[in-house]
Design an enzyme around this catalytic site. Structure first.
Site, PDB file in Angstrom:
ATOM      1  N   HIS A  48     -65.094  65.376  87.667  1.00  0.00           N
ATOM      2  CA  HIS A  48     -65.591  67.191  87.499  1.00  0.00           C
ATOM      3  C   HIS A  48     -66.480  66.880  89.130  1.00  0.00           C
ATOM      4  O   HIS A  48     -67.283  68.821  89.228  1.00  0.00           O
ATOM      5  CB  HIS A  48     -66.299  67.682  86.730  1.00  0.00           C
ATOM      6  CG  HIS A  48     -65.674  67.568  85.229  1.00  0.00           C
ATOM      7  ND1 HIS A  48     -63.938  68.540  85.408  1.00  0.00           N
ATOM      8  CD2 HIS A  48     -65.058  66.482  84.409  1.00  0.00           C
ATOM      9  CE1 HIS A  48     -63.553  67.969  83.845  1.00  0.00           C
ATOM     10  NE2 HIS A  48     -63.825  66.732  83.677  1.00  0.00           N
ATOM     11  N   SER A 139     -52.818  59.266  86.772  1.00  0.00           N
ATOM     12  CA  SER A 139     -52.403  59.956  87.666  1.00  0.00           C
ATOM     13  C   SER A 139     -51.056  60.105  88.232  1.00  0.00           C
ATOM     14  O   SER A 139     -50.480  58.905  89.147  1.00  0.00           O
ATOM     15  CB  SER A 139     -52.907  60.051  88.937  1.00  0.00           C
ATOM     16  OG  SER A 139     -52.194  61.450  89.924  1.00  0.00           O
ATOM     17  N   SER A 140     -49.575  59.583  87.653  1.00  0.00           N
ATOM     18  CA  SER A 140     -48.244  59.407  87.281  1.00  0.00           C
ATOM     19  C   SER A 140     -47.905  60.464  88.034  1.00  0.00           C
ATOM     20  O   SER A 140     -46.671  59.856  87.881  1.00  0.00           O
ATOM     21  CB  SER A 140     -48.049  58.755  85.784  1.00  0.00           C
ATOM     22  OG  SER A 140     -47.558  60.242  85.113  1.00  0.00           O
ATOM     23  N   SER A 141     -48.444  61.692  87.889  1.00  0.00           N
ATOM     24  CA  SER A 141     -47.977  62.458  88.526  1.00  0.00           C
ATOM     25  C   SER A 141     -47.954  62.692  90.243  1.00  0.00           C
ATOM     26  O   SER A 141     -46.276  62.930  90.489  1.00  0.00           O
ATOM     27  CB  SER A 141     -48.212  64.180  88.148  1.00  0.00           C
ATOM     28  OG  SER A 141     -49.000  64.082  88.438  1.00  0.00           O
ATOM     29  N   GLU A 176     -47.103  69.975  92.529  1.00  0.00           N
ATOM     30  CA  GLU A 176     -47.270  69.660  91.720  1.00  0.00           C
ATOM     31  C   GLU A 176     -48.445  71.498  91.517  1.00  0.00           C
ATOM     32  O   GLU A 176     -47.764  71.539  89.952  1.00  0.00           O
ATOM     33  CB  GLU A 176     -48.716  69.005  91.406  1.00  0.00           C
ATOM     34  CG  GLU A 176     -49.515  68.845  90.076  1.00  0.00           C
ATOM     35  CD  GLU A 176     -50.101  67.402  90.044  1.00  0.00           C
ATOM     36  OE1 GLU A 176     -49.256  66.503  90.635  1.00  0.00           O
ATOM     37  OE2 GLU A 176     -50.692  67.155  88.630  1.00  0.00           O
ATOM     38  N   ASP A 188     -55.663  63.166  93.614  1.00  0.00           N
ATOM     39  CA  ASP A 188     -54.737  61.608  93.346  1.00  0.00           C
ATOM     40  C   ASP A 188     -53.211  61.812  94.970  1.00  0.00           C
ATOM     41  O   ASP A 188     -53.000  60.537  94.523  1.00  0.00           O
ATOM     42  CB  ASP A 188     -54.005  62.506  91.854  1.00  0.00           C
ATOM     43  CG  ASP A 188     -54.299  62.479  90.711  1.00  0.00           C
ATOM     44  OD1 ASP A 188     -55.724  62.230  90.992  1.00  0.00           O
ATOM     45  OD2 ASP A 188     -54.354  63.808  90.154  1.00  0.00           O
ATOM     46  N   TYR A 240     -60.015  71.905  80.810  1.00  0.00           N
ATOM     47  CA  TYR A 240     -60.571  72.349  82.175  1.00  0.00           C
ATOM     48  C   TYR A 240     -60.744  72.561  82.980  1.00  0.00           C
ATOM     49  O   TYR A 240     -61.288  73.285  83.673  1.00  0.00           O
ATOM     50  CB  TYR A 240     -59.314  70.872  82.968  1.00  0.00           C
ATOM     51  CG  TYR A 240     -59.459  70.905  84.238  1.00  0.00           C
ATOM     52  CD1 TYR A 240     -60.023  69.761  84.501  1.00  0.00           C
ATOM     53  CD2 TYR A 240     -58.563  71.911  84.657  1.00  0.00           C
ATOM     54  CE1 TYR A 240     -59.812  69.630  86.203  1.00  0.00           C
ATOM     55  CE2 TYR A 240     -58.940  70.861  86.229  1.00  0.00           C
ATOM     56  CZ  TYR A 240     -59.457  71.103  87.027  1.00  0.00           C
ATOM     57  OH  TYR A 240     -59.097  70.352  88.316  1.00  0.00           O
TER      58      TYR A 240
HETATM   59  P1  ADP Z   1     -50.932  62.087  85.153  1.00  0.00           P
HETATM   60  O1  ADP Z   1     -50.313  62.762  85.951  1.00  0.00           O
HETATM   61  O2  ADP Z   1     -52.563  62.005  84.393  1.00  0.00           O
HETATM   62  O3  ADP Z   1     -50.223  60.935  84.183  1.00  0.00           O
HETATM   63  P2  ADP Z   1     -50.237  64.011  84.397  1.00  0.00           P
HETATM   64  O4  ADP Z   1     -49.923  65.139  83.212  1.00  0.00           O
HETATM   65  O5  ADP Z   1     -50.527  64.723  85.590  1.00  0.00           O
HETATM   66  O6  ADP Z   1     -50.356  63.078  83.820  1.00  0.00           O
HETATM   67  O7  ADP Z   1     -48.524  64.208  84.720  1.00  0.00           O
HETATM   68  C1  ADP Z   1     -47.958  63.171  84.118  1.00  0.00           C
HETATM   69  C2  ADP Z   1     -46.171  63.922  84.079  1.00  0.00           C
HETATM   70  O8  ADP Z   1     -44.873  63.789  85.406  1.00  0.00           O
HETATM   71  C3  ADP Z   1     -45.103  63.409  83.073  1.00  0.00           C
HETATM   72  O9  ADP Z   1     -45.452  64.478  81.717  1.00  0.00           O
HETATM   73  C4  ADP Z   1     -44.372  63.896  83.678  1.00  0.00           C
HETATM   74  O10 ADP Z   1     -43.023  65.510  83.212  1.00  0.00           O
HETATM   75  C5  ADP Z   1     -43.868  63.711  85.177  1.00  0.00           C
HETATM   76  N1  ADP Z   1     -43.628  61.911  85.088  1.00  0.00           N
HETATM   77  C6  ADP Z   1     -45.110  61.591  85.652  1.00  0.00           C
HETATM   78  N2  ADP Z   1     -44.176  60.005  85.762  1.00  0.00           N
HETATM   79  C7  ADP Z   1     -42.767  60.243  85.708  1.00  0.00           C
HETATM   80  C8  ADP Z   1     -41.659  59.416  85.634  1.00  0.00           C
HETATM   81  N3  ADP Z   1     -42.169  57.753  86.164  1.00  0.00           N
HETATM   82  N4  ADP Z   1     -40.350  59.611  85.024  1.00  0.00           N
HETATM   83  C9  ADP Z   1     -40.663  61.430  85.304  1.00  0.00           C
HETATM   84  N5  ADP Z   1     -41.677  61.936  85.491  1.00  0.00           N
HETATM   85  C10 ADP Z   1     -42.478  61.494  85.292  1.00  0.00           C
HETATM   86 MG    MG Z   2     -51.548  64.097  87.282  1.00  0.00          MG
END
Ligand code: ADP
Ligand code: MG
Length: 399
Positions: A48, A139-141, A176, A188, A240
């Site tokens: 933060h 940070s999968s996004s 994003e 990220d 947040y």
């Molecule tokens: P984080 O980034 O911490 O994982 P977020 O809420 O920012 O959480 O991002 C998650 C979102 O990103 C998922 O709900 C989906 O919409 C998208 N996403 C991430 N990875 C994938 C993937 N491999 N396939 C499809 N959508 C994905």
């Molecule tokens: Mg994210």
């Protein structure tokens, strides 16, 4: 004792890529141009502080998101993800804000933002697979965006040199914030694109500058353990936003552009108590002590003072829990259980209200720590957390 949950595997990148290329051939009945990978991340310290123009210190995970890609002759766009039920199809020219919703917006948004930057993105087919748990605060996004960005640049015949790689940070951020509609500070995307193996990335959010900091606790037989609580941070996105607003309010009242100014000229601290009410005082105290902890942590890492670093992690957690109030019972339980089982230190990481925690643990204590955490979750009747080991991996690349 509860048996520990097995560690989430990062997989061998070449093997994951080869498997994805095979699946691409089956799904789309032709060869992809290539396979591209971008890592998830975990923030060591500096929580933060990004939107207060402070410094943070993320490392890229060995766990990444993989994208196999091929260009098409028409203006159709197809995105299939092994993490989602259904493929998605759209058209070039209709990938912008308000035109795509849900998970495909992250990929479509990158195509839109690249085109807005003048990259001649063709129609495309993408197949996505990820080793980064979705929504765990790892940070999968950004991993998805950055892998898609590299894939689409390759399809457009654009070579990604160092300056373009830096520009792609902004491209992925636009995807994003503007298309997927999720607030993101850029940390990220920066680490996913710029990370170097064996290093943490010191990112100064005041000017976007970065410095590679060698990160090698493994040489001292230590491990960075990540615990995904499984609690969705999505549910409390309002929290947040509130904290951001509180920090802006405090900065306004103090007459500074950002709270970073108070860190850089400590005389300002006097003002804080005089000008702000008790709640805002606590918020500002977290931000300023966290900024100081980042400076301390960098010195401790450079001096290999691992015990000191562990203590800094734990102090960060206490500040996030008590002053900033963004922790939750599950994150507190991880930190407490880790300490009880002999971790050098532990803290929540990411925005809070769920997501993941990290612990700095002697390798020989890893089993004890995971068991103690799993036990605590079982005692509370919570769903079992997931564990993974974070070694500092390299940034986004073609495989
Ligand atoms: P984080 O980034 O911490 O994982 P977020 O809420 O920012 O959480 O991002 C998650 C979102 O990103 C998922 O709900 C989906 O919409 C998208 N996403 C991430 N990875 C994938 C993937 N491999 N396939 C499809 N959508 C994905
Ligand atoms: Mg994210």
């Amino acid at each position: 004792m509860t048996p520990p949950v097995p560690f989430l595997a990062a997989g061998d990148p070449s093997a994951v890529a080869a498997g994805l290329v095979e699946r691409f051939r089956t799904s789309y009945r032709r060869d992809p141009l290539g396979c591209f990978m971008a890592p998830g991340r975990v923030n060591l310290i500096g929580e933060h502080v990004d939107y207060n123009a402070g410094r943070c210190l993320p490392v890229a995970l060995p766990h990444g998101t993989y994208v196999a890609a091929a260009a098409r002759a028409d203006d159709t766009v197809t995105v299939t993800s092994l993490q989602q039920d259904r493929p998605w199809q759209g058209r070039l020219g209709r990938l912008g804000p308000g035109q795509v919703t849900g998970w495909p917006a992250y990929a479509a948004g990158v195509a839109w933002a690249l085109a807005a930057d003048g990259v001649d993105v063709p129609g495309f087919d993408l197949l996505v697979d990820s080793r980064v748990p979705l929504g765990a605060g790892l940070s999968s996004s950004a991993a998805l965006e950055c892998a898609v960005a590299l894939a689409l640049c390759a399809l457009a015949g654009v070579e990604v040199d160092e300056p373009l790689r830096r520009r792609l940070v902004g491209t992925c951020m636009r995807a994003e914030t503007e298309v997927a509609g999720a607030p993101t500070g850029g940390l990220d995307q920066t680490v996913s694109l710029l990370a170097r193996q064996g290093h943490a990335l010191l990112l100064d959010c005041l000017d976007g500058s970065t410095r590679q900091v060698p990160w090698d606790p493994e040489t001292a037989a230590l491990s960075l353990l990540v615990v995904d609580t499984g609690v969705s941070h999505r549910l409390t996105e309002g929290g947040y936003r509130d904290r951001r607003a509180e920090c802006e309010e405090a900065a306004r009242a103090l007459g500074v552009r950002s709270l970073r100014e108070c860190h850089d000229s400590p005389g300002r601290l006097e003002d804080v108590k005089r000008v702000l009410d008790r709640r805002l005082c606590r918020r500002v105290r977290h931000v300023l002590t966290e900024m100081a902890r980042v400076d301390a942590a960098v010195a401790q890492i450079e001096q290999r003072d691992w015990a000191g670093l562990g203590a800094t992690f734990t102090a960060s957690h206490v500040s996030l829990r008590d002053d900033f109030e963004v922790s939750c019972p599950e994150l507190d339980a991880v930190v407490e259980a880790a300490a009880e089982a002999g971790a050098l230190g532990a803290r929540m990481t990411g925005g809070g209200f769920g997501g993941s925690a990290i612990a700095l643990v002697a390798r020989e204590r890893l089993g004890a720590v995971t068991e103690t955490v799993a036990d605590a979750f079982a005692r509370h009747g919570w769903r079992q957390p997931a564990f993974l080991e974070a070694t500092a991996a390299a940034g986004a690349r073609r495989l």
